[in-house]
Design a protein around this motif. Sequence first.
Motif: not given
Length: 429
Positions: A279-298
């Motif tokens: 919510a504070r990253a007011t200009a963020l257009e693209k977030l890449y979290l590929n190839n991690n381990s966030i699972g269903a909870e993340g």
Amino acid sequence: VQQATRYGDLPVVCISHCWLQPDHPDPRGHNLRVVARALEAWLESGGGDLAVFLDFCSMHQKCRGADGAPGARVLGFAEGEAGSRFASEDALFRQALGSLGTFYAHPNTMVWKLTAFPPDYDDPQRYERKGNVAQYADRGWCFCEASWAAMVKDFNMVLDLGKDSGEGAVEWGALRDACTQGRRAPVLPSALEEELERKHFTNGKDDRPSVAELYAAGFKARFGAAEVLRYSGLGWGDDEAKAVAAVLAAGTAPKLRVLHLGGNSIGAEGARALAGALARATALEKLYLNNNSIGAEGARALAGALPSATELKELNLNNNSIGEEGARALAGALPSATALEGLYLNSNSIGDEGARALAGALPSATALERLYLDSNSIGDEGARALAGALPRATALEELYLYYNSIGDEAKAELRRACEGRSPEIRLGI
């Protein structure tokens, strides 16, 4: 800086190192050989010429003996205390000191850290160990230089040459890959100031507040201007993700449009922290979290943040083991994700139930143009659910379902569902 603006790279590498003796940082040439080995690998790879910034060679130093005591000047007739700089030298030194952050924190310079001591450093016949003899990570100025370097540089711009064995021939790509792992995450100036209290300085009373002030100024300048941050493949986990989230949550990166965190080891805790900061990253257009381990909870945490991420257009969660539950959570958030144009969920084992949940959300996902679901164990049931939703998914332009378990009849249903659509759907099956 002018060349960075024109061409995107500064041909400068900044060396961050421990002084091995009070009078000389490298009296036996160990660090010089480490740097020369890396430079040779760089040049053989076709990297081109580099300017090397090394404080001992680039800034006026005081005259000291090996025991740290003030030494006689070469110009013994000159006025001033033994061991001190001339007034003109001191003025230049202080000017250079105030510009150190520009060199180490600039996004287009490389920083090579010399974190390992020589193998014979404990031999009193070889080195006079006096003054600040702490390890690299515990030395105040080294810590500051590493922290500057950790701010906004791409994943391949900071090398820890202490990870190089120094044995045999070395190829630049292999050296770079081995020495980029384990880089620290950026930290807020307030957090760094606390850490500085535990670091060792030769002149702690004077240097500690100076370092804190220099870091704060560099932090404000670099993150204030940053539009793209590439922290991919650094071996980071939840702690580093939380540090990045703290930077975002503080509102210190107001222009940040793209954040790369792929190829790390971020789990659900890290994803929750990042979700809380969106919510504070007011200009963020693209977030890449590929190839991690966030699972269903993340995935659930990120789904809960999507309605407040009003500028987020792309979310890449490929290969994160989010499963059916994670897909359900994201599907529930799609109608409220009014900016989200691309959702990438390849290799997440969402199965038919996950596909069915996403299909149910597509008609209400008024911004979603691209949905990638390759390698997800989706069968005929999931494919038919998606086919049934496509006529009403008026924004969707791309749907990819390669490497699933969809039969010919279900594939035919998907193709028929795409016929006559405007805009046309690019279907990959």
